[in-house]
Structure formats: structure tokens, C-alpha cells
Design a protein around this motif. Sequence first.
Motif, PDB file in Angstrom:
ATOM      1  N   GLN A  27       0.870  -1.199   0.000  1.00  0.00           N
ATOM      2  CA  GLN A  27       0.000   0.000   0.000  1.00  0.00           C
ATOM      3  C   GLN A  27       0.898   1.238   0.000  1.00  0.00           C
ATOM      4  OE1 GLN A  27      -2.667   0.536   3.336  1.00  0.00           O
ATOM      5  NE2 GLN A  27      -4.135  -0.876   2.396  1.00  0.00           N
ATOM      6  N   LEU A  28       0.560   2.208  -0.832  1.00  0.00           N
ATOM      7  CA  LEU A  28       1.347   3.457  -0.834  1.00  0.00           C
ATOM      8  C   LEU A  28       0.821   4.376   0.269  1.00  0.00           C
ATOM      9  CD1 LEU A  28       3.552   5.175  -2.133  1.00  0.00           C
ATOM     10  CD2 LEU A  28       1.845   6.044  -3.737  1.00  0.00           C
ATOM     11  N   GLN A  29       1.689   4.719   1.199  1.00  0.00           N
ATOM     12  CA  GLN A  29       1.312   5.609   2.304  1.00  0.00           C
ATOM     13  C   GLN A  29       1.788   7.021   1.970  1.00  0.00           C
ATOM     14  OE1 GLN A  29      -0.362   4.615   5.040  1.00  0.00           O
ATOM     15  NE2 GLN A  29      -0.388   2.438   4.462  1.00  0.00           N
ATOM     16  N   PRO A  30       0.896   8.002   1.945  1.00  0.00           N
ATOM     17  CA  PRO A  30       1.308   9.356   1.549  1.00  0.00           C
ATOM     18  C   PRO A  30       2.005  10.136   2.664  1.00  0.00           C
ATOM     19  CG  PRO A  30      -1.062   9.255   1.932  1.00  0.00           C
ATOM     20  CD  PRO A  30      -0.550   7.871   2.144  1.00  0.00           C
ATOM     21  N   ALA A  31       1.835   9.707   3.908  1.00  0.00           N
ATOM     22  CA  ALA A  31       2.398  10.499   5.024  1.00  0.00           C
ATOM     23  C   ALA A  31       3.047   9.578   6.055  1.00  0.00           C
ATOM     24  CB  ALA A  31       1.297  11.345   5.666  1.00  0.00           C
ATOM     25  N   TRP A  32       3.995   8.786   5.589  1.00  0.00           N
ATOM     26  CA  TRP A  32       4.737   7.866   6.457  1.00  0.00           C
ATOM     27  C   TRP A  32       5.827   8.668   7.196  1.00  0.00           C
ATOM     28  CZ3 TRP A  32       3.091   3.374   7.775  1.00  0.00           C
ATOM     29  CH2 TRP A  32       3.940   2.406   8.309  1.00  0.00           C
ATOM     30  N   PRO A  33       6.132   8.367   8.442  1.00  0.00           N
ATOM     31  CA  PRO A  33       7.119   9.193   9.150  1.00  0.00           C
ATOM     32  C   PRO A  33       8.520   9.099   8.530  1.00  0.00           C
ATOM     33  CG  PRO A  33       6.100   7.564  10.628  1.00  0.00           C
ATOM     34  CD  PRO A  33       5.522   7.337   9.278  1.00  0.00           C
ATOM     35  N   VAL A  34       9.139  10.227   8.343  1.00  0.00           N
ATOM     36  CA  VAL A  34      10.546  10.257   7.898  1.00  0.00           C
ATOM     37  C   VAL A  34      11.396   9.787   9.082  1.00  0.00           C
ATOM     38  CG1 VAL A  34      12.450  11.834   7.292  1.00  0.00           C
ATOM     39  CG2 VAL A  34      10.225  12.066   6.180  1.00  0.00           C
ATOM     40  N   PRO A  35      12.435   8.953   8.827  1.00  0.00           N
ATOM     41  CA  PRO A  35      13.262   8.499   9.949  1.00  0.00           C
ATOM     42  C   PRO A  35      13.851   9.697  10.701  1.00  0.00           C
ATOM     43  CG  PRO A  35      13.854   7.353   7.920  1.00  0.00           C
ATOM     44  CD  PRO A  35      12.888   8.420   7.535  1.00  0.00           C
ATOM     45  N   PRO A  36      14.081   9.538  12.017  1.00  0.00           N
ATOM     46  CA  PRO A  36      14.667  10.637  12.795  1.00  0.00           C
ATOM     47  C   PRO A  36      16.093  10.919  12.339  1.00  0.00           C
ATOM     48  CG  PRO A  36      14.479   8.634  14.121  1.00  0.00           C
ATOM     49  CD  PRO A  36      13.803   8.346  12.804  1.00  0.00           C
TER      50      PRO A  36
END
Length: 350
Positions: A27-36
Motif C-alpha cells: 500500500q502506498l502511504q502518503p504520510a509515512w514518518p521520515v526516519p529521525p
Amino acid sequence: MADDAQPPTTMKAWVAVRLGTPRRAMQLQPAWPVPPPPTGANILVRVAYAALNPADVGFLSFLSPLLPFRRTPVPGLDFSGTVVQAGPDVAGLGVGARVCGALSVGMVATNSGTLAEYIVVPEGLVAVVPRGMGMREAAGLGIVGQTAVIAHREAGGMGSGSSRVLVNGASGGLGAMVTQIAKGRGAWVVGVCSGGNGEFVRGLGADETIDYTAHEPLYEFLAQKHGDEQQQFDYVFDCVGHQVLYERSPAFLKPGGKYISLVGGKTHGVLPVLKNNLWPKFLWGTPRTYKILGLAPAGEYMREVAKLVEDGVIKKVPIDSEYSMEQAVEGYERVITKRARGKVVVKVAP
Ligand SMILES: NC(=O)c1ccc[n+]([C@@H]2O[C@H](COP(=O)([O-])OP(=O)(O)OC[C@H]3O[C@@H](n4cnc5c(N)ncnc54)[C@H](OP(=O)(O)O)[C@@H]3O)[C@@H](O)[C@H]2O)c1
């Protein structure tokens, strides 16, 4: 979008939400967290391209149950991109460096794969993109380039210029690398591919090609054409996984030659692999050396691949097809056909 020094907090990423084919699982997630921000000797890379591998499809469908702690994995092993942040212990790669590489399976299992706009990678796992090479091609160097490097290390004796090499599956992503390195090391190279790919494989440096669709069974044709002592091979690199080709190899592989299988035990089959390695030769075991190789990606291999490009040994990374981030599933469906001529890549950065 934020500038490179200030990555955004969310990104696009493909996530495996269940087991199965890429179409079912991803599934394409449009707002996945960017790694810290990266710690230690890690770098945060803005991914330009990801290249797809048959192994990714396997991880989506069969490996996940073995990794129950991995709830929302992002697929993808290969990447190219630009360093946007560097951890405090990073020694050599500054912000803006163009890098490429392949993630280890352990990283994909516990962290994030490369079908995401940002990834965190240890500095030691990557190479600087070779001079003169674009990001698209650089993404395709990782898994197949490194596997070709370990294959040629296994064939340590090659390089005298007199070795004769057979590459089964010479037109795929892996075969294209193995063929070029063998040629660059001075071997006489015969590539096996379908008829329509003959010119392409000769363009990679193969001296001859064999159309396996016109010469079935292949082992009989090889026994006829390459059965004489002068014509026999020193090495067979099998990028397809034909057990019968190994069993019949004494007819075309020299007694001191090596059969090097690059497909991994799952493709080749666990029992044949055990049989080829453990069954005694005096009890009708095939009297030829058999090695099956599995890659554990490493920066050392990646930098050797980059050097082979800069030295002109790897002259091209053939790209079968390019897909947008949104079309990654279609890209995997192309991989699944097993007809890709070179690499299938996904343009991750807009
Ligand atoms: N050991 C490792 O760590 C490792 C690393 C990388 C890859 N692998 C494995 O190596 C295999 C090849 O990988 P890849 O990335 O090159 O796959 P790929 O790019 O998908 O391979 C596609 C190519 O395979 C050729 N092919 C298909 N069936 C063939 C046959 N019967 N005889 C000859 N050629 C045939 C096709 O050529 P035609 O259309 O001309 O038939 C096509 O060009 C896969 O099984 C992969 O999982 C293992």
C-alpha cells in the motif's frame, strides 16, 4: 517540500500491510514518518531511485511470517540518492554526496526498505556513485553488482585471459553484471538467453550467445557444441537455477571447473543444494565442484562494484523499464514475469 537540510516530517513510502503478491501486499502511504536524524555513523539519504529485485517479492510473500516483529515493512533493497544529514561519527560522506548501495536483509527486516523517499543507512554500507553515472543506473548496481563480485571472487582463478565462461541467464539484471565482469577479466564468454536478447547480450561483451529456446534441452546442445576438451568451460555461472544443467555439466565443464549457482537455495531447491554439496562423488554424485552463493550486502563489495564501473569493466547498467513511485507494483509485476532485460527501477524522488 522542505529543503535538503531540513527534511520533512512525513514522506511517501510503500508499506507491506499483509502477505502476498506485491499487488495484494503493498500500500502506498502518503504520510509515512521520515526516519529521525541519523545517529552514530549513519546517514539520512533522500532516495532518487530504487531498483527492484526478485528477492523483494519473496520477502513480501514468504519471509514475513518468519519476522513477526516486522509489522509494517517497507520493501526494497537497492537505492541511489543524496545524503541530506550525517550522524556525528560519519567520517567521509558530507551532505550532498551522491551514494548508492543495497540494504542488508536484516535492515529490511527490522527497519525500512528503499521504496521510501528517505532512508537511514550506515555510511559503511554505501559507495559514492561512480563518476559519469546517473542515479537511475546507480540504483541498479547494488544487489546484482555485489552478487557478481562475490561470484567472480569464487572463481578466483579467472583472469588469465584463457578462461572459458558460460553465463546462464545472461540478459537479466544479474547476468548482465556477471557477463561484463567476466569479459572485463579477459574470459571467453558464452551467454545463454532467448533469441531476441542475443544481440543485447553480445553488446554486453559476450563472445557468443546460445538461444535456449531453440536448443532444448540446453545440456544436450552444450554437450554437442562444447563437449571437446578445447571447448569445455572453466566456469558456469548459473543465474537461472537449472539443477539438470549441473547434473549434466561433466559433458561441458572441465574436470577442474566450477559450477557457481547464484540463484539462492529457495529458487534452486533445498534438496538439490544439499545433494550437490554433500552427496559423495563416488556414489554417483556429479563429479564437478558446485558452489551456491548468497549475498550479504556489504560496503566493501559495493565499493568494488563502483570501482569496476570507474575502471570501465562494468560499462553499463541496462535498464529494462522505469516506473514512477505510484507504479511500483507494476514494476514488481514486470520483475515477476522473469523477462526483464536488465534492471527494473522506480523513480522515487519526484
Ligand atoms: N544469490 C544471491 O544472493 C542473488 C542475488 C541476486 C539475484 N539472485 C537470484 O538470481 C536470479 C536472477 O536474478 P535477476 O535479478 O537477474 O533476475 P531477472 O532480472 O528477473 O532475470 C530475468 C532474465 O532471466 C532470463 N531468463 C528467464 N528464464 C531463463 C531461462 N530458462 N534461461 C535463460 N535465461 C532465462 C530472462 O531472459 P530471456 O527473456 O531471454 O529468457 C530475463 O532476461 C533470481 O532467481 C534472483 O533471485 C540471487
